[in-house]
Write a protein that holds these residues in place. Structure first.
Motif, PDB file in Angstrom:
ATOM      1  N   UNK A   1       4.392 -15.572  -4.735  1.00  0.00           N
ATOM      2  CA  UNK A   1       3.082 -15.047  -4.646  1.00  0.00           C
ATOM      3  C   UNK A   1       3.408 -13.430  -5.383  1.00  0.00           C
ATOM      4  N   UNK A   2       4.412 -13.035  -5.032  1.00  0.00           N
ATOM      5  CA  UNK A   2       4.902 -11.601  -5.624  1.00  0.00           C
ATOM      6  C   UNK A   2       5.035 -11.876  -7.028  1.00  0.00           C
ATOM      7  N   UNK A   3       5.645 -12.870  -7.758  1.00  0.00           N
ATOM      8  CA  UNK A   3       5.840 -13.038  -8.990  1.00  0.00           C
ATOM      9  C   UNK A   3       4.416 -13.185  -9.686  1.00  0.00           C
ATOM     10  N   UNK A   4       3.339 -13.984  -9.231  1.00  0.00           N
ATOM     11  CA  UNK A   4       2.376 -14.270  -9.758  1.00  0.00           C
ATOM     12  C   UNK A   4       1.411 -13.105  -9.738  1.00  0.00           C
ATOM     13  N   UNK A   5       1.690 -12.035  -8.797  1.00  0.00           N
ATOM     14  CA  UNK A   5       0.805 -10.808  -8.779  1.00  0.00           C
ATOM     15  C   UNK A   5       1.363  -9.796  -9.710  1.00  0.00           C
ATOM     16  N   UNK A   6       0.537  -9.178 -10.317  1.00  0.00           N
ATOM     17  CA  UNK A   6       0.594  -7.876 -11.005  1.00  0.00           C
ATOM     18  C   UNK A   6       1.326  -6.827 -10.217  1.00  0.00           C
ATOM     19  N   UNK A   7       1.243  -6.980  -9.126  1.00  0.00           N
ATOM     20  CA  UNK A   7       1.766  -5.862  -8.059  1.00  0.00           C
ATOM     21  C   UNK A   7       3.066  -6.079  -8.001  1.00  0.00           C
ATOM     22  N   UNK A   8       4.002  -7.033  -8.312  1.00  0.00           N
ATOM     23  CA  UNK A   8       5.421  -7.015  -8.216  1.00  0.00           C
ATOM     24  C   UNK A   8       5.982  -5.907  -9.349  1.00  0.00           C
ATOM     25  N   UNK A   9       5.065  -5.501 -10.288  1.00  0.00           N
ATOM     26  CA  UNK A   9       5.796  -4.549 -11.128  1.00  0.00           C
ATOM     27  C   UNK A   9       4.947  -3.234 -11.090  1.00  0.00           C
ATOM     28  N   UNK A  10       3.637  -3.150 -10.672  1.00  0.00           N
ATOM     29  CA  UNK A  10       2.811  -2.179 -10.652  1.00  0.00           C
ATOM     30  C   UNK A  10       2.957  -1.381  -9.363  1.00  0.00           C
ATOM     31  N   UNK A  11       3.299  -1.868  -8.434  1.00  0.00           N
ATOM     32  CA  UNK A  11       3.574  -1.284  -7.094  1.00  0.00           C
ATOM     33  C   UNK A  11       5.003  -0.502  -7.067  1.00  0.00           C
ATOM     34  N   UNK A  12       5.336   0.662  -6.645  1.00  0.00           N
ATOM     35  CA  UNK A  12       6.634   1.169  -6.501  1.00  0.00           C
ATOM     36  C   UNK A  12       7.463   0.358  -5.333  1.00  0.00           C
ATOM     37  N   UNK A  13       8.778   0.205  -5.278  1.00  0.00           N
ATOM     38  CA  UNK A  13       9.505  -0.326  -4.325  1.00  0.00           C
ATOM     39  C   UNK A  13       9.200   0.441  -2.984  1.00  0.00           C
ATOM     40  N   UNK A  14       8.578   1.663  -3.026  1.00  0.00           N
ATOM     41  CA  UNK A  14       8.480   2.365  -1.726  1.00  0.00           C
ATOM     42  C   UNK A  14       7.108   2.026  -0.995  1.00  0.00           C
TER      43      UNK A  14
ATOM     44  N   UNK B   1       0.843  -1.146  -0.149  1.00  0.00           N
ATOM     45  CA  UNK B   1      -0.003   0.048   0.078  1.00  0.00           C
ATOM     46  C   UNK B   1       0.764   1.024  -0.028  1.00  0.00           C
ATOM     47  N   UNK B   2       0.344   2.259  -0.722  1.00  0.00           N
ATOM     48  CA  UNK B   2       1.056   3.608  -0.541  1.00  0.00           C
ATOM     49  C   UNK B   2       0.201   4.409   0.616  1.00  0.00           C
ATOM     50  N   UNK B   3      -1.093   4.245   0.882  1.00  0.00           N
ATOM     51  CA  UNK B   3      -2.017   5.174   1.514  1.00  0.00           C
ATOM     52  C   UNK B   3      -2.603   4.558   2.722  1.00  0.00           C
ATOM     53  N   UNK B   4      -2.936   3.117   2.618  1.00  0.00           N
ATOM     54  CA  UNK B   4      -3.831   2.548   3.565  1.00  0.00           C
ATOM     55  C   UNK B   4      -3.063   1.730   4.859  1.00  0.00           C
ATOM     56  N   UNK B   5      -1.841   1.902   5.055  1.00  0.00           N
ATOM     57  CA  UNK B   5      -1.207   1.290   6.147  1.00  0.00           C
ATOM     58  C   UNK B   5      -1.921   1.396   7.573  1.00  0.00           C
ATOM     59  N   UNK B   6      -2.287   2.611   7.864  1.00  0.00           N
ATOM     60  CA  UNK B   6      -3.168   2.594   9.135  1.00  0.00           C
ATOM     61  C   UNK B   6      -4.476   1.956   9.172  1.00  0.00           C
ATOM     62  N   UNK B   7      -5.104   1.981   7.895  1.00  0.00           N
ATOM     63  CA  UNK B   7      -6.322   1.043   7.658  1.00  0.00           C
ATOM     64  C   UNK B   7      -6.155  -0.243   7.785  1.00  0.00           C
ATOM     65  N   UNK B   8      -5.158  -0.929   7.229  1.00  0.00           N
ATOM     66  CA  UNK B   8      -4.956  -2.338   7.181  1.00  0.00           C
ATOM     67  C   UNK B   8      -4.469  -2.813   8.840  1.00  0.00           C
ATOM     68  N   UNK B   9      -3.844  -1.854   9.689  1.00  0.00           N
ATOM     69  CA  UNK B   9      -3.598  -2.160  10.934  1.00  0.00           C
ATOM     70  C   UNK B   9      -4.676  -2.514  11.733  1.00  0.00           C
TER      71      UNK B   9
END
Length: 135
Positions: free
Chosen positions: A114-127, A90-98
């Motif tokens: 899991x990360x390789x199967x997920x589109x998030x491996x390249x769609x989410x920034x390293x930050x 997440x970039x914005x919802x860490x407090x929500x997920x907590x």
């Protein structure tokens, strides 16, 4: 559900969330529907691990409990699929997920398959904040 794909992708895009992989994994996206797509969350599985992704609620439907209901439903589905841990980026919802007990982890702690199967491996920034919930 296929009829909801354009609305899901539009809602994600309008809220700055990736649409990569949504069409291919549409069967694991859950929609809050009250005559239209009011909110959505996705779940991707690999082995005993699940990844929650793309949680968004339509602006005028926020603050009505839809986001909570979508997370609760996705976590219940993770348990039903016998996942032992659920992850998210997440970039914005860490407090929500907590609120559900997700805790921050290093990105490298997400199972590689899991990360390789997920589109998030390249769609989410390293930050992005990486989080885990043991089930």
């Amino acid at each position: 559900m296929a009829a909801d794909l354009p609305s899901i992708e539009k809602l994600l895009s309008e809220n700055g969330l990736p649409t990569d992989g949504v069409a291919e994994r549409l069967s694991t996206f859950f929609v809050a529907d009250a005559g239209s797509v009011g909110g959505v969350i996705g779940m991707e599985l690999s082995g005993a691990a699940a990844m929650l992704r793309s949680l968004v609620v339509l602006g005028e439907r926020r603050k009505q409990g839809l986001g909570n209901a979508l997370v609760d439903y996705a976590l219940a589905q993770s348990r039903k699929e016998r996942a032992t841990a659920t992850y998210l980026l997440t970039n914005t919802a860490a407090d929500f997920a907590a609120r559900w007990g997700f805790t921050q982890i290093p990105r490298g702690d997400i199972p590689a398959d899991l990360l390789q199967r997920s589109a998030l491996s390249y769609a989410c920034p390293d930050t992005s904040t990486c989080m885990k919930l043991g089930l």
